[in-house]
Design a protein around this motif. Sequence first.
Motif, mmCIF file in Angstrom:
data_model
loop_
_atom_site.group_PDB
_atom_site.id
_atom_site.type_symbol
_atom_site.label_atom_id
_atom_site.label_comp_id
_atom_site.label_asym_id
_atom_site.label_seq_id
_atom_site.Cartn_x
_atom_site.Cartn_y
_atom_site.Cartn_z
ATOM 1 N N GLY B 866 24.608 32.198 -51.747
ATOM 2 C CA GLY B 866 24.858 31.552 -53.040
ATOM 3 C C GLY B 866 23.588 31.281 -53.827
ATOM 4 N N LYS B 867 22.505 30.996 -53.101
ATOM 5 C CA LYS B 867 21.260 30.642 -53.797
ATOM 6 C C LYS B 867 20.665 31.815 -54.571
ATOM 7 C CE LYS B 867 19.747 27.529 -50.288
ATOM 8 N NZ LYS B 867 19.410 28.159 -49.056
ATOM 9 N N MET B 868 21.098 33.028 -54.223
ATOM 10 C CA MET B 868 20.581 34.187 -54.946
ATOM 11 C C MET B 868 21.060 34.245 -56.390
ATOM 12 S SD MET B 868 20.911 37.387 -52.320
ATOM 13 C CE MET B 868 20.366 38.566 -53.547
ATOM 14 N N ALA B 869 22.218 33.634 -56.656
ATOM 15 C CA ALA B 869 22.817 33.781 -57.986
ATOM 16 C C ALA B 869 21.932 33.139 -59.048
ATOM 17 C CB ALA B 869 24.199 33.134 -57.986
ATOM 18 N N SER B 870 21.616 33.931 -60.045
ATOM 19 C CA SER B 870 20.737 33.435 -61.110
ATOM 20 C C SER B 870 21.467 32.418 -61.981
ATOM 21 C CB SER B 870 20.288 34.620 -61.970
ATOM 22 O OG SER B 870 19.674 34.143 -63.139
ATOM 23 N N ARG B 871 20.728 31.403 -62.393
ATOM 24 C CA ARG B 871 21.289 30.439 -63.341
ATOM 25 C C ARG B 871 20.865 30.768 -64.763
ATOM 26 N NH1 ARG B 871 22.982 25.818 -60.688
ATOM 27 N NH2 ARG B 871 22.506 25.831 -58.464
ATOM 28 N N GLU B 872 19.979 31.753 -64.881
ATOM 29 C CA GLU B 872 19.361 32.030 -66.175
ATOM 30 C C GLU B 872 20.104 33.086 -66.977
ATOM 31 O OE1 GLU B 872 15.174 31.299 -65.311
ATOM 32 O OE2 GLU B 872 16.706 29.771 -64.865
ATOM 33 N N LYS B 873 20.976 33.837 -66.333
ATOM 34 C CA LYS B 873 21.537 35.012 -67.007
ATOM 35 C C LYS B 873 22.998 35.176 -66.606
ATOM 36 C CE LYS B 873 21.116 38.018 -63.150
ATOM 37 N NZ LYS B 873 21.147 39.353 -62.660
#
Lengths: 89, 986
Positions: B866-873
């Motif tokens: 889950g931590k791989m998921a970008s919050r920026e895009k």
Amino acid sequence: MLRIPCPHCGERDYTEFRYAGDASKVRPKHGTDDVKTWHDFVFLFDNPKGPHREYWQHVLGCRQWLVLERNTATNEVMGAVLARTREAS
Amino acid sequence: MSRAPSRLPAGGRIDRNQPVTFTLEGRQYSGYAGDTLASALLANGISLVARSFKYHRPRGFIAAGVEEPNGLFTLGTGGRTTPNVPGTTIELHAGLVAARQNGFPSIEFDLMAVNQWFAPVLGAGFYYKTFMGPRRGSWMFYEPFIRRAAGLGAGTYERDPDRYETAHAYTDVLVVGAGPAGLAAARAAGLAGARVLLVEQDFLAGGSLLSAPVDSGEAEWCAQVVAELARMPNVQVRLRTTAFGLYDGNTVGLVERRDALRPDPERGEAREVLTTARAGSIVLATGAYERPLVFGDNDRPGIVLAGAAETYANRYGVLLGRQAVVLTNNDRAWTSALALAAQGSAVTVVEQRQTVDASLLASAEAAKVAVMLGGRAKYALGGKHVEGVVVAAGSREVRLHCDLLCMSGGFAPVVHLSSHTGIKPLYRADIDAFVPGGHAATHASAGAANGTLDGWAAIIEGHDAGVRAVGGDAAAAVSSPALPAGPVHRYALQPVPVPELPPRGKAFIDFQGDVGLKDVHVAHQEGYVSVEHLKRYTTLGMGTDQGKTSNINAIGVMANLRSLSVPATGTTTFRPPFSPLTVGALAGRAVGHHFRPIRRSPLHDWHVANGATLIEAGPWLRAWFYSWAGSTAASAYIEEMKLVRCGVGIADVSSLGKIDVQGPDAAEFLNRVYVNGFAKLPVGKARYGVMLNDDATVLDDGTTARFGETRYFMTTTTAQAAEVMSHLEFLLQTAWPELNVAVTSLTDQWAGMSVAGPKAREALALALPGIDLADGTLPHMGVREVEFEGVPLRILRLSFSGELAYELYVPADYGIALWEHVLKAAEPLGIRPYGLEALASLRIEKGHAAGLELDHRTTLDDLGLGKMASREKAFVGRELRLRPELQAPERWSLVGIECLEDGARLRGGAILFAAGEPVKGHGRGYITSVTWSIELGKYIALGLYDGGLRHEGEEIVCAFPLKGEQVRARIVSPIFIDAKGERLHV
Ligand SMILES: [Zn+2]
């Protein structure tokens, strides 16, 4: 044997294609951040009897994605266009 | 007077100069070229050819064609055994070996005939009630007995040595059936210039014309048109070819049966050829079946369809009896009666109608045929052969002696193919029969198939259908064929009244299914009101003949019982195949290793030559383990793991999907399809990425390397390579056509190999001198494109095993050269190849999720990513990933599992339970991947567990009910070795 008129390759057996469902819906724009919009797009489908537009890819031919119009009741194929050109128009 | 059928001294379409020897149940018999097995047996005086399905009643042939319900044979021996073939469709040929079926111990003396005494037990619904009822378990017990007593012929478990082919055909006009209508249609379409394919299941063209005397006008017409077709290069006539199904897109399934041509598989000759034909338009000229009559004991050998008796006499020169009675309701059967009389039989016509056309009476009188008007059969006399018939005429009852009893209840058009398209047949009261209920724009029926049974109307209708199938002025200008000389056959009939239960004997409707009139009554009484239910309850029409001779009679009876009209009762649904197909024909050449394509790595030949044991992984044939490490996978993979953990090994990873991604918008594109950021990936670096489906389940993972500003090299898992390629194309072509990106599959173009282990850099330094591989130049996740000895080489420093590792990619044709070069150069370091089993086990120790975990049900969070998921895009699947159900804490998610019991092992698929809870039901998860860990000295596994790592440290039970095992284990981190990744950064 359904026969699919590929705009590139001519009429071919459907076994050269892969089917990918309803093409009558419009995909939400990339970045649309509304869960409900995506939910409805991904999960809610009509099941029409009669003319229907659907995605087929000519995987064993030109690899193009087509939008095929097919009568779901009779399997009559009305025609196909390249998805790319349809999306652009 | 012998009552056996016999060969006439002359006549027929057989070649008396060409005797053919064949074998029936070990005994040799002789017939002639042009015979069918049926006509040859009858010519030899054999009229008892089967025992019936349920009651083991003696049966003979009733037909001369594909509709034959009784006379089924098992052909061939050993692997060539083919059961349940109607003898009426088997072209006699030298070496033919046949056996009758369903007699125990023999057809003549059948022990099972005692079933007749138990007849009430074996009535309608016997199977349903006895075996499918509440105590269904009894079916298991009785099945072998029932199969033996009631079964048809048996197949074989041996491998079929014959060759079967598949083919494709394209034509403007496909004509099915080479009878009068079909010949006329093919002629018209051919003369109009169209490409025509005419198919005929018989080994001669002519259809019903073949049953006319060889010196008749019909025979002459037939020969002329056949010759005319042969002269047209645009017309192809295929005999022995059945159109078994009419499908979407004007596709017709054809099967050519070539047994009589004695194909030699050694010479590549096919026994059967299955052709998928695509036609511009289709003319169905499939003819009609004569309808049997329903009266007591109407199944005795010697009782046949009137037209069949005529066919045996005129086509095969076999006279079925010297004293014949012809039961009829229509004009056509009078022609059959005259044909028998012409060959010397004493014939009596028992006509249901009180009055008939005067010309019929005149011709009967001229031929010395006796006539009884207003008469109907009540029951037949005789046991193993018919001896007579009791006929009611008004209030009189007359007993007529005969050795041949012919019956004709009119004709039923063959509407199977037109019904395959889903169009229900339509009832026509004037001919008391179903006809095609309509056609698609490019389909037509003609002749008897269309209910056109009168005179030469079939020829005219066939001609018109051929003209219309081509269309245009040229077709319209084609002249009609001259009509045959000689008398015209009129067709008039009076529908048969609904049969009553006979005062004596069983009246059969479906001969093959052994379903009688009484069974239909019982089904009705028990509430089976629809034809489809009747069919399933009584087994009527469920045999290999699909009720070709029985449907119409059954519908008539059912309609009457329900006080409905025939059209309101409806008919059953016809489905392909029209006649039984062999599995061989369907399989064609797709048997054994031809079942599906095998994908081989460019290094395949090296593996085979160097002791690899291969394993099928999806379509791929991969090196499983190598003989240097051991003789079994179980021992070898451990040695191979040690090699990688302690020294250096080399593995073939060519099967990984490889996709070239290029274009000005390539970075933006990758950024959209991967959950993690790719926009800022610098040139010369690779990044691990995960893609989601739209619904946020994980689609695939892999690494993508950036070799230039606008040029990327993506790798995917072996299993999902095609899926990912399609996915990328879908997005580019349908969702984001504005992105200027091209994707190209390079999977087959590049060979890939992984050099892994603490000595990997040393190994490559030996193999690739002059290429700087220092950690500073090529750090973990660094990539380089170089030339080595003039060959492009891509070096990606990535690791699947958790050790220092490099993936090398070269053009496929250089794969073996590079592989051998690395092995040779690094030999001083002890380099060896390692296979798929070790490759997979090394990744389990490292906790990498792979195919078994990426099952299109797991989410990014389920896999602990889950931590791989970008919050920026934004990325595909971002929004739906946040659905509460997918974020719920009790989802089954990835855990490591270590075995706590010495001597016990973990197993893939084991069901997981919390320690102490009852081992019952679906558990809290399951094991996906297992290996022996050489580092930990115990079995370890990856699995999915309810709540995942929130249970880290807890004890669980791994249950494997198939082996009755329960093993204690503990939930741990899935990363079993080198959690900090220090080995990767040396
Ligand atoms: Zn195409």
